[in-house]
Design an enzyme around this catalytic site. Structure first.
Site, PDB file in Angstrom:
ATOM      1  N   LEU A 141       0.811  -1.198   0.178  1.00  0.00           N
ATOM      2  CA  LEU A 141       0.100   0.101  -0.053  1.00  0.00           C
ATOM      3  C   LEU A 141       0.868   1.210  -0.009  1.00  0.00           C
ATOM      4  O   LEU A 141       2.128   1.410   0.540  1.00  0.00           O
ATOM      5  CB  LEU A 141      -0.979   0.035   1.307  1.00  0.00           C
ATOM      6  CG  LEU A 141      -2.162  -1.145   1.343  1.00  0.00           C
ATOM      7  CD1 LEU A 141      -2.657  -0.875   2.814  1.00  0.00           C
ATOM      8  CD2 LEU A 141      -2.949  -0.878   0.157  1.00  0.00           C
ATOM      9  N   ASP A 142       0.432   2.171  -0.741  1.00  0.00           N
ATOM     10  CA  ASP A 142       1.014   3.384  -0.573  1.00  0.00           C
ATOM     11  C   ASP A 142       1.350   4.009   0.574  1.00  0.00           C
ATOM     12  O   ASP A 142       0.528   3.627   1.606  1.00  0.00           O
ATOM     13  CB  ASP A 142       0.666   4.523  -1.490  1.00  0.00           C
ATOM     14  CG  ASP A 142       0.549   4.448  -2.962  1.00  0.00           C
ATOM     15  OD1 ASP A 142       1.405   3.694  -3.201  1.00  0.00           O
ATOM     16  OD2 ASP A 142      -0.325   4.657  -3.596  1.00  0.00           O
ATOM     17  N   LYS A 143       2.374   4.779   1.226  1.00  0.00           N
ATOM     18  CA  LYS A 143       2.614   5.502   2.238  1.00  0.00           C
ATOM     19  C   LYS A 143       1.503   5.926   3.069  1.00  0.00           C
ATOM     20  O   LYS A 143       1.104   5.672   4.149  1.00  0.00           O
ATOM     21  CB  LYS A 143       3.735   6.457   2.340  1.00  0.00           C
ATOM     22  CG  LYS A 143       3.991   7.265   3.724  1.00  0.00           C
ATOM     23  CD  LYS A 143       4.939   8.336   3.265  1.00  0.00           C
ATOM     24  CE  LYS A 143       5.130   9.271   4.863  1.00  0.00           C
ATOM     25  NZ  LYS A 143       6.138  10.253   4.764  1.00  0.00           N
ATOM     26  N   THR A 145      -1.877   5.464   2.027  1.00  0.00           N
ATOM     27  CA  THR A 145      -3.004   4.760   2.088  1.00  0.00           C
ATOM     28  C   THR A 145      -2.963   3.758   3.256  1.00  0.00           C
ATOM     29  O   THR A 145      -2.054   3.170   3.610  1.00  0.00           O
ATOM     30  CB  THR A 145      -2.807   4.009   0.916  1.00  0.00           C
ATOM     31  OG1 THR A 145      -3.108   4.649  -0.340  1.00  0.00           O
ATOM     32  CG2 THR A 145      -4.273   2.861   0.689  1.00  0.00           C
ATOM     33  N   ARG A 241      -5.299   5.598  -7.498  1.00  0.00           N
ATOM     34  CA  ARG A 241      -5.119   6.824  -7.827  1.00  0.00           C
ATOM     35  C   ARG A 241      -4.946   7.447  -9.451  1.00  0.00           C
ATOM     36  O   ARG A 241      -5.514   8.348  -9.813  1.00  0.00           O
ATOM     37  CB  ARG A 241      -3.970   7.366  -7.061  1.00  0.00           C
ATOM     38  CG  ARG A 241      -3.860   7.147  -5.765  1.00  0.00           C
ATOM     39  CD  ARG A 241      -2.643   6.757  -4.837  1.00  0.00           C
ATOM     40  NE  ARG A 241      -1.903   8.383  -4.968  1.00  0.00           N
ATOM     41  CZ  ARG A 241      -0.678   8.562  -4.185  1.00  0.00           C
ATOM     42  NH1 ARG A 241       0.107   7.692  -3.829  1.00  0.00           N
ATOM     43  NH2 ARG A 241      -0.395   9.724  -4.372  1.00  0.00           N
TER      44      ARG A 241
END
Length: 329
Positions: A141-143, A145, A241
């Site tokens: 997961l992105d930082k 998110t 995104r």
């Protein structure tokens, strides 16, 4: 503290017809995505990663149906330091961990974030994870998110979960708040690759991108925003995104893809202030389902929205009620 254990990796992947003509190193990076390109290239050069039982050069062209066989030893990474970072563990057994990652926590050490990551927390929780590829992390997961991730605790579990991800049998569902009044849901089937100009970003690209599919449906509409539920078939970097921005519905608070801040006309001051100050992309991995790698059980987990997204939705609802009151008076 360092870990001196090692683990033997054995895995096989079949080259799909769609990769015919591609170089071995590129195909390997796609099929064995849990390992770094540098490590895979080293294994190719060392003969630890073979094609139909024979060593090949990294630039060798592949044909659909070829069999890639990996047999290598991974030593524990001494530069990965255990750190006592709190983990919200949703489920744990001998094979897997399911964690609810908070926004702001980087998943894996990289340039600019050498430590203080989920990986450091995981190997503090279980030092054996340092012997597994990426400490058992099979997807990211992105930082900024939040939400659910599954982590393998054994090599067999890691291999099985990676295969499930490649077969698109892992169910991943996200909630997102986007800018714009979305009328209906749909599906985005558009390849994603590195942005041709801004190398920090991803983009929908016509040539050279990796296949990416996102399904989305409307959960709740507001005057100038929408709560959307997304389901991933693929797991490309920044996929939701990028795809929603491509549909002209960027996520609220997204620093890379959100564009210029748009404040709703006639909106409450509370809403305008919150939109200006919202600290991250409004994206949360709410549901995760997969097949247990040991016994084949169907596993399904959910994670409630974090406080910041709950507050955003409450403010949007208050603003919506205020608008309806104005209309009816």
């Amino acid at each position: 503290m360092s870990v001196s254990q090692s683990e033997t990796i054995e895995a096989r992947r079949s080259v799909p017809d769609t990769m015919t003509g591609m170089r071995l190193d590129r195909v390997a990076a796609e099929l064995f995505g849990e390992f770094s390109r540098e490590r895979l290239k080293g294994w190719i050069n060392d003969g630890a990663l073979t094609v139909d039982g024979e060593p090949r050069r990294p630039r060798a062209k592949m044909v659909g149906g070829m069999q890639l066989q990996l047999a290598a030893t991974i030593e524990a990474r001494e530069e990965w330091q255990p750190q006592p970072i709190g983990l919200d563990i949703v489920f744990e057994d001998d094979a897997v961990l399911v964690v609810n990652k908070p926004a702001g926590l980087v998943v894996h050490p990289a340039a600019g974030n050498p430590d203080g990551t989920l990986l450091n927390a995981l190997i503090h929780h279980d030092e054996h994870l340092a012997t597994l590829p990426r400490a058992g992390i099979v997807h990211r997961l992105d930082k900024d998110t939040s939400g659910l991730m599954v982590v393998a605790r054994t090599l067999a579990a890691h291999t099985a979960l990676v295969e499930q991800l490649q077969a698109r049998s892992v169910h991943r569902e996200y909630d997102a708040v986007v800018t714009g009044a979305m009328i209906a849901g749909g599906t985005v089937d558009a390849p994603i690759g590195r942005h041709p100009v801004d190398r920090k970003r991803q983009a929908v690209v016509v040539s050279g991108g990796k296949p990416a599919v996102t399904h989305y449906r409307v959960q709740e509409r507001f005057h100038a925003h929408t709560l959307v539920r997304c389901q991933l078939e693929t797991g490309r970097t920044h996929q939701i995104r990028v795809h929603l921005q491509h549909q002209r519905f960027p996520l609220v608070g997204d620093p890379l893809y959100g564009g210029r801040l748009k404040l709703p006309m006639g909106g409450s001051e509370a809403l305008k202030t919150l939109l200006r100050e919202f600290p991250r992309q409004a994206l949360h991995a709410r549901r995760l389902a997969f097949t247990h790698p040991d016994d084949g059980r169907a596993m399904s987990f959910g994670a409630e929205l974090p406080d910041d997204m709950v507050g955003l939705l409450d403010t949007l609802r208050d603003d919506q009620r205020s608008r309806h009151g104005e209309v009816s008076s």
